[in-house]
Design a protein around this motif. Sequence first.
Motif, short mmCIF file in Angstrom:
data_model
loop_
_atom_site.label_atom_id
_atom_site.label_comp_id
_atom_site.label_asym_id
_atom_site.label_seq_id
_atom_site.Cartn_x
_atom_site.Cartn_y
_atom_site.Cartn_z
N PHE A 101 65.77 -15.65 -101.69
CA PHE A 101 66.17 -16.81 -102.38
C PHE A 101 66.29 -16.21 -104.12
N ALA A 102 65.30 -15.34 -104.51
CA ALA A 102 65.20 -14.96 -105.75
C ALA A 102 65.21 -13.50 -105.99
N ALA A 103 64.50 -13.06 -105.09
CA ALA A 103 64.11 -11.45 -105.09
C ALA A 103 63.51 -10.90 -106.41
N LEU A 104 62.25 -11.52 -106.91
CA LEU A 104 61.72 -11.02 -108.14
C LEU A 104 61.21 -9.71 -107.81
N GLY A 105 61.26 -8.84 -108.94
CA GLY A 105 60.52 -7.54 -108.82
C GLY A 105 59.06 -8.01 -108.86
N ASP A 106 58.37 -6.81 -108.48
CA ASP A 106 56.76 -6.73 -108.57
C ASP A 106 56.22 -7.11 -109.90
N ARG A 107 56.81 -6.13 -110.83
CA ARG A 107 56.21 -6.53 -112.21
C ARG A 107 56.44 -7.81 -112.63
N THR A 108 57.44 -8.76 -112.27
CA THR A 108 57.69 -10.13 -112.74
C THR A 108 56.52 -10.95 -111.98
N LEU A 109 56.13 -10.54 -110.84
CA LEU A 109 55.38 -11.49 -109.89
C LEU A 109 53.91 -11.28 -110.63
N VAL A 110 53.82 -10.16 -111.06
CA VAL A 110 52.37 -9.97 -111.59
C VAL A 110 52.32 -10.81 -113.01
N GLY A 111 53.44 -10.93 -113.65
CA GLY A 111 53.55 -11.79 -114.91
C GLY A 111 53.41 -13.25 -114.63
N LEU A 112 53.54 -13.72 -113.46
CA LEU A 112 53.40 -15.02 -113.08
C LEU A 112 51.85 -15.41 -112.39
N THR A 113 51.00 -14.42 -112.51
CA THR A 113 49.66 -14.71 -112.10
C THR A 113 48.44 -14.61 -113.31
N GLU A 114 47.48 -15.23 -112.88
CA GLU A 114 46.08 -15.15 -113.82
C GLU A 114 45.14 -14.21 -113.20
N PRO A 115 44.58 -13.45 -114.17
CA PRO A 115 43.54 -12.60 -113.63
C PRO A 115 42.46 -13.16 -112.92
N HIS A 116 42.09 -12.75 -111.79
CA HIS A 116 41.19 -13.07 -110.66
C HIS A 116 41.39 -14.35 -110.10
N ARG A 117 42.68 -15.03 -110.05
CA ARG A 117 43.14 -16.27 -109.56
C ARG A 117 44.36 -15.85 -108.81
N GLY A 118 45.24 -14.94 -109.03
CA GLY A 118 46.52 -14.84 -108.26
C GLY A 118 47.51 -15.64 -108.89
N LEU A 119 48.56 -15.85 -107.98
CA LEU A 119 49.80 -16.32 -108.34
C LEU A 119 49.54 -17.73 -108.84
N VAL A 120 50.17 -18.34 -110.09
CA VAL A 120 50.21 -19.44 -110.32
C VAL A 120 51.19 -20.41 -109.91
N THR A 121 50.98 -21.60 -109.34
CA THR A 121 51.77 -22.48 -108.58
C THR A 121 52.44 -23.52 -109.43
N ASP A 122 51.57 -23.77 -110.52
CA ASP A 122 52.17 -24.56 -111.66
C ASP A 122 53.13 -24.28 -112.30
N PHE A 123 54.50 -24.65 -112.04
CA PHE A 123 55.48 -24.18 -112.88
C PHE A 123 55.84 -24.39 -114.20
N GLU A 124 54.78 -25.66 -115.01
CA GLU A 124 55.01 -25.86 -116.19
C GLU A 124 54.14 -24.85 -116.95
N ARG A 125 53.20 -24.13 -116.43
CA ARG A 125 52.39 -23.03 -117.07
C ARG A 125 53.06 -21.74 -117.12
N TRP A 126 53.95 -21.53 -116.30
CA TRP A 126 54.56 -20.29 -116.32
C TRP A 126 54.98 -19.59 -117.56
N ASP A 127 55.29 -20.38 -118.54
CA ASP A 127 55.85 -20.06 -119.71
C ASP A 127 54.60 -19.67 -120.91
#
Length: 654
Positions: A101-127
Motif C-alpha cells: 500500500f505504501a512501501a515506506l523504508g525502514d528509516r522512515t518507519l523509525v521516524g514514526l516511532t517514539e523511544p521505548h514506545r514504538g510506532l505512533v498510531t496517532d496520525f496527528e502527532r506524526w508531524d
Amino acid sequence: RPPGEPADTSRLEDATLATAYIAESLAECNDLHARDFAVLAQSNEMLDATAFALSRAGIPHVVAGRGFFAAREVQDALALLRWIDRPDDRAALLSILRGPFAALGDRTLVGLTEPHRGLVTDFERWDVLERRGLVDEADRDALDRVRAVLRALRRAAPRLGPGRTLREAVRELDLEETLLLQPRGLQRIANVRKLLRIADEETTVRGLLDRVERAEERAREPEAATFSEDDDAVRLLTVHASKGLAFRVVIVPELRGTPVRAASSTLGLDLRADPAWLATKVVDDRGEPVMTPSIEALSSRERARVRADRRRLMYVAVTRARERLVFVGGMRKTARAEPCFGAIVASLASAGRIELRELPVGETTALRPTTTPELELAAPRPPRTLEIAIAPTALQDFHHCARRFELAHLVALPEPTPAAIGGFRESGVAQASARAQGEALHRVLEHVDLDAFGASDAESRARASLDATGAGVGLDEPAIARVLRSATRFLASDYARSVREAGAGVFRERAFVLQVTSPDLVLTLRGAMDLVVLWPNGDVDVVDYKRARGPDTRAHALQLDVYALAARRAFEAERVRSGAAFLGGDAAPEPRFRASITASKLEAHLIGLAETLLAARRSARFPRAAPKTCHAIGCGYFTLCHPAKEKRQLALFR
C-alpha cells in the motif's frame, strides 16, 4: 551451487540457480517437459522468488499448496481492515506502511516511532515527533497519501461496509497495479478480488475479521496440491503440500532454511510431555536471569524435537522424486550444527554420494524471456476448427498492443489515467469516472428525440433526455454539465442538421453479429454501432461517438472498419462510410470519416489477428508495444509497461 568458495545464498539466488538448471535440462533432454519438474519450497517466500525467476526466463509454472488466507496479498488487505477495527493496532498499521500500500523504508518507519514506545498510531502527532527528521524525502508523498486515505476510510467504513472499504483502498492506493508487477501478479490480483467478494457478504468489518479467524483455524494445514495434466508447467509447492505426490525431477532449494526460533523466555512449558513440564529461570543478586537445569533440559528437548521435525520434512521432500533429486544453493559450513537440509546434504557430499555442480548466478536483471527454439514447449494440439467470439474494441486493443489487451480484458485492470479514475470522497461517493460519463453520454444521444438533430434548443432537449433516462444518476453536477455539453455539440452540428433535413433513416445503438470464417477458424464479432444513417440515395454512414478531442481516427481504424463491414452486410449497401465524432474538443464535432479497406482484405486481417490472439492465450505471452505506439493510442497503462523508474513497492520483493 554458485561458483567460488562455499557460501550462503539468498532465496532469489537459489531461484535463479533452479531456473538455470530447468532451462538447461529442457534444452538437453527431449523427453523432459516442464510438467516433469517440481520445486519443493520450505516457505511461501521461496515460492515467490522461484515464480519470479521462471517468469523472467519465460518458463511456464503453476503454484499450489497453500491456504487462501495465508497468501501475502490477502494478509496485506486484511491488515488494513484490522487497523480500521482497532486503530491502536501497531502490527496492522506497520503492515500497511511497510507493505505494497505504501512501501515506506525502514528509516522512515523509525521516524514514526517514539523511544521505548514504538510506532505512533496517532496520525496527528506524526508531524511533531522527535524523530520526524528521519523520514526520507522520497517517502513523504507516499506517507501523506496513505495517511489521507486511511483517515477517510476510517471515517467512512461504518457506512461503506468491509467490501466497499477495501475496494476504495485498493483503487486509491494502486494495489492491483503494484501486484501486477510482482511475481504471480495475475494470481495475486485474483486473490484480492476473491477477498473483495467475500467481504461483500459481510455487513461489518468486525464480522469479516471474525469469519477470517474461523477460516484460518480450520485451515492451519494446507490441502494437498493437485495439478492438471494439461498444464505443461513447472510445479511450485511447499514440502508440506507435496505429501502423496511424485514427480520425475524434484528440486529442493533453501538448504540453509531453518525454523524460526522462539524468543528467549523466563518461563518454559511442554504440555506434550507426560507428565507436563514447567520450568523457569531465577534472578541473581543483580537482578539478571540465570539459566536453571530445568530450563536447560526443556531447551534441549525442544531442540531435539525441532531436529526431528526437520528430518521428517526432509524425508518427505527427498521421497517425492522418481528419477532425479536436485539440491540447489550454496552453504557455508558453521561451527554449530543447524537443523537444516544443508546439514544432511553436507554429510552426503562429504561421503561422495552427491555430485556437486557449479552454475553462475549472475544478476537477476540479466534474466530475459528466452527465445531459444529448444526451450519452446509444445502447446496442446488445437481442434480442427476453432471458434472465437470477441468485441471489436477488444480485438482492436490486441491489434494495438497485446499487453494492453491482457490488462484491460483478461486482468480487467482499470486503465490508470487521471480521466478514467474518480477520486474517493469521505462521504463514500466516488467522483464520476470517464466510463460513467461516457455511458451517460451514449444514453442521452440514444434516446433524445430525433427532432433535436440540428435544433436550436438542442441543449434543453438533451437535458430532457438525461432526466427521462436517468443517465445522470450517480454523477455530480460538473460531470452532468460535461455530458450535456458534449451531447449538445453533436446535436447542434451541421451533420446532425443535414440528417434531419434530408429525412434520412436513423438507427441508434444498432446491435450486430459479424462472422468471419476460414478453413481453421470461425471469428464472431459482437457489438453495437452508436449511430447508423441511411441516406435517401442508398448510402450508409456509421458514426461512433468519442469523448476524446480527436481528431485522428487511426487509433480507431480497426473498429470503424468492422462497423463498416457489419453495416454493408446488414443493409446490403454498396457505399458505406464509417467515422468518429469527437465530442471532447472545442471545434465543431463533425464526423471524420475514413476510407474503408476492401472486405476481403479486412476479413483476412481479422482472421490473422484472431489466430495470433489464440496463440498468445495458449502461451500466456502478451508482449508490450513500443512507447511510440502507446502514445499514439493514448494508452493509460504506459507507466506500468514503460516506467520511468521502478515502482517503489517492488523493492520489497528483493
